[in-house]
Design an enzyme around this catalytic site. Structure first.
Site, PDB file in Angstrom:
ATOM      1  N   LEU A 183      30.258  86.469-112.353  1.00 32.74           N
ATOM      2  CA  LEU A 183      28.963  86.679-112.398  1.00 32.74           C
ATOM      3  C   LEU A 183      28.578  85.595-112.207  1.00 32.74           C
ATOM      4  O   LEU A 183      28.037  84.671-112.140  1.00 32.74           O
ATOM      5  CB  LEU A 183      28.801  87.001-113.990  1.00 32.74           C
ATOM      6  CG  LEU A 183      29.978  87.646-114.847  1.00 32.74           C
ATOM      7  CD1 LEU A 183      28.910  87.862-115.800  1.00 32.74           C
ATOM      8  CD2 LEU A 183      29.777  89.110-113.988  1.00 32.74           C
ATOM      9  N   ILE A 184      28.280  86.019-110.595  1.00 38.09           N
ATOM     10  CA  ILE A 184      27.351  85.082-109.548  1.00 38.09           C
ATOM     11  C   ILE A 184      25.897  85.506-109.136  1.00 38.09           C
ATOM     12  O   ILE A 184      25.229  86.080-108.832  1.00 38.09           O
ATOM     13  CB  ILE A 184      27.641  85.092-108.558  1.00 38.09           C
ATOM     14  CG1 ILE A 184      26.866  83.461-107.368  1.00 38.09           C
ATOM     15  CG2 ILE A 184      27.551  86.267-107.546  1.00 38.09           C
ATOM     16  CD1 ILE A 184      27.690  83.058-106.438  1.00 38.09           C
ATOM     17  N   LYS A 265      22.370  88.827-121.655  1.00 42.01           N
ATOM     18  CA  LYS A 265      23.397  88.832-121.158  1.00 42.01           C
ATOM     19  C   LYS A 265      24.874  89.608-122.069  1.00 42.01           C
ATOM     20  O   LYS A 265      25.998  89.510-121.397  1.00 42.01           O
ATOM     21  CB  LYS A 265      24.158  87.431-121.922  1.00 42.01           C
ATOM     22  CG  LYS A 265      23.454  86.268-121.634  1.00 42.01           C
ATOM     23  CD  LYS A 265      23.947  85.616-120.338  1.00 42.01           C
ATOM     24  CE  LYS A 265      22.485  84.648-119.750  1.00 42.01           C
ATOM     25  NZ  LYS A 265      23.106  83.334-120.475  1.00 42.01           N
ATOM     26  N   GLY A 287      29.400  80.689-115.801  1.00 37.80           N
ATOM     27  CA  GLY A 287      29.383  79.524-115.533  1.00 37.80           C
ATOM     28  C   GLY A 287      28.383  78.649-116.547  1.00 37.80           C
ATOM     29  O   GLY A 287      27.551  77.465-116.357  1.00 37.80           O
ATOM     30  N   GLN A 296      23.548  79.939-124.999  1.00 36.65           N
ATOM     31  CA  GLN A 296      24.937  79.731-124.889  1.00 36.65           C
ATOM     32  C   GLN A 296      25.324  78.196-126.575  1.00 36.65           C
ATOM     33  O   GLN A 296      26.006  77.675-126.080  1.00 36.65           O
ATOM     34  CB  GLN A 296      25.010  78.456-123.179  1.00 36.65           C
ATOM     35  CG  GLN A 296      24.442  79.433-122.288  1.00 36.65           C
ATOM     36  CD  GLN A 296      24.775  78.595-120.789  1.00 36.65           C
ATOM     37  OE1 GLN A 296      25.048  77.283-120.634  1.00 36.65           O
ATOM     38  NE2 GLN A 296      24.455  79.444-120.032  1.00 36.65           N
ATOM     39  N   CYS A 456      22.670  80.175 -85.335  1.00 45.33           N
ATOM     40  CA  CYS A 456      24.139  79.140 -86.657  1.00 45.33           C
ATOM     41  C   CYS A 456      24.990  79.761 -86.381  1.00 45.33           C
ATOM     42  O   CYS A 456      25.265  80.650 -84.862  1.00 45.33           O
ATOM     43  CB  CYS A 456      24.080  80.025 -87.680  1.00 45.33           C
ATOM     44  SG  CYS A 456      24.591  81.903 -88.274  1.00 45.33           S
TER      45      CYS A 456
END
Length: 484
Positions: A183-184, A265, A287, A296, A456
């Protein structure tokens, strides 16, 4: 050009069958990565090491960089291989290679040997070391902490003079463990946790919950693409984008303020579990670190896990923020993370640190779960390699040019390491170096009367950044399509 790849020590203590499987997978991973850049590369596996050869000496720096990022490699040696007949042959060839290196310095010789010879490793060290000491008057033998250590590997009728030793990232080869879904969010934590599972041998897919519009998604794609390309380019992975704006709106409207963080969440892990099940992925990765934010705490994490239908892995659970940021800097995601807003923490003004299951379930009973189902059903699934193609379609309004005008300034947005390896030089052209991760905070400081042409290596990041700057209201950006 030859490299000797030394395996991560934990691989070597596996059973023979497991070790062989791991080495076979690592050999394939190395081949997949290197062949994209050098089609002369040959990769051969041996019992306790892997041999990499290339005919293109000009690719040396690139290959060293790529090998240093492949999971499963503890370290690798850059060697020069030569045949020999006698021990004196080895000494003479060593002298021609290292004489200038040991002038006015202390040195020692270390030899490793395989095969049948009429001398031992210690005999070789003494003979070669003594010969070097006599041949180079200003050099001095010192066995403890010398200035230069001359390393030689002898195998049968060949000697390998070790030119350099490079550190790898260790871990297990990708593909030796099962797939996970990370999960980013684009922040420090999710990028580092993704890397840690890659390093442990899992193929990491990415799931992004969009709470902040197109700009947020662009930034997260940049991070996911960066991590994938840098550390797991040997494998295909998916990038899943789920629009969570309506889910957040539903929570804001119907859920008690103090419970919003935990409920959000729980909705995320529910959605991620469905995605994981669809693709046969065994676990989801977050994370989260114990006590870092209100959601958390152990109580809250337990309640979040209860909503998941997949195993939830938290590789950062005992890490301090300082450690996480240091690791983000090491893997190259720190500056991207700095530019990412944190959305999850702002929806609740007075979040609970010890949620009660009955209270959470009561608040969720007010939630219309069809909104969550719709978000999952409308998720966008993308092969992460296609980010470049998707970006081309998204930034169609950004000009791609090959000819520069007098008012155009090239903005080289590559990382400092890439610029050092391959500097961009165009005669008579003004070039400004500004890494892509600094554009969001520094582009406005530039002279806005100029047109800025982003450059780039492959054009992926320049197109993403052009879209980002356009959305910020900057119309004076273009993309350099090709350097003639």
């Amino acid at each position: 050009m030859k490299f000797i790849i030394k395996l991560f020590p934990e691989i070597m203590i596996k059973s023979e069958s497991v070790r062989k499987r791991f080495v076979k997978i690592l050999t394939g991973n190395i081949r997949n990565v290197l062949n994209k850049y050098d089609d002369t590369v040959a990769v051969v596996k041996h019992w306790d090491y892997i041999e990499v050869r290339s005919k293109n000496i000009e690719n040396r720096i690139l290959l060293v960089e790529l090998l240093g990022r492949i999971p499963g490699i503890h370290h690798f040696l850059e060697v020069e291989e030569k045949p020999f007949v006698t021990l004196h042959d080895i000494f003479e060839q060593t002298l021609s290679d290292v004489a200038t290196q040991i002038e006015n310095k202390t040195f020692c010789v270390r030899v490793k040997r395989k095969g049948k010879h009429d001398f031992s490793s210690l005999d070789a060290e003494r003979y070669i070391g003594g010969g070097l000491n006599q041949a180079v008057a200003s050099a001095k033998v010192q066995l403890s902490k010398p200035d230069v250590t001359v390393r030689i590997d002898i195998e049968n009728d060949k000697m390998m003079l070790i030119k350099a030793r490079h550190q790898g990232i260790g871990g297990y080869p990708i593909g030796t463990q099962e797939d996970v879904l990370s999960l980013i969010s684009g922040g420090f934590d999710s990028g580092v946790s993704s890397y840690m599972l890659i390093r442990r041998g899992s193929r990491v897919h990415y799931c992004f919950f969009n709470l902040g519009g197109a700009t947020h998604e662009i930034g997260v794609k940049q991070m996911a693409y960066h991590i994938w390309k840098r550390f797991s380019g040997s494998h295909k992975v998916r990038f899943v984008a789920i629009n969570f704006e309506q889910v957040v709106a539903e929570i804001l409207e119907k859920v008690d303020n103090g419970q919003m963080g935990v409920v959000l969440k729980r909705m995320m892990v529910r959605a991620a579990s469905k995605v994981a099940q669809r693709f046969g992925i065994q676990a989801i990765v977050t994370g989260e670190a114990l006590g870092q934010v209100s959601s958390q705490t152990l109580t809250n994490l337990r309640l979040i896990d209860e909503a998941a239908e997949s195993l939830v892995l938290r590789p950062l659970i005992t890490h301090d923020k300082e450690q996480i940021i240091a690791k983000a800097k090491e893997i190259g995601t720190e500056d991207i993370a700095k530019s990412m807003p944190e959305f999850c923490g702002v929806i609740s003004k007075s979040p609970t640190v010890k949620a009660v299951k009955e209270k959470i379930e009561q608040e969720e009973s007010y939630f219309d779960f069809s909104v969550l189902e719709s978000a999952v059903q409308n998720a966008q699934y993308l092969d992460i390699r296609q980010i470049a193609e998707q970006t081309k379609k998204e930034v169609f309004e950004v000009d791609e040019i090959t000819v520069l005008s007098a008012n155009d300034v090239i903005l080289d947005i590559r990382s400092p390491e890439e610029v050092d390896d391959k500097p961009l030089e165009i005669s008579g052209q003004n070039i400004i170096l500004m890494p892509f991760y600094k554009l969001s905070s520094h582009f406005a400081e530039l002279d806005q009367s100029k047109n800025y042409v982003l450059y780039c290596e492959r054009g992926v990041m320049s197109k993403l950044q052009a879209l980002y700057l356009r959305e910020k209201g900057f119309d004076n950006v273009k993309v350099l399509n090709k350097i003639s």
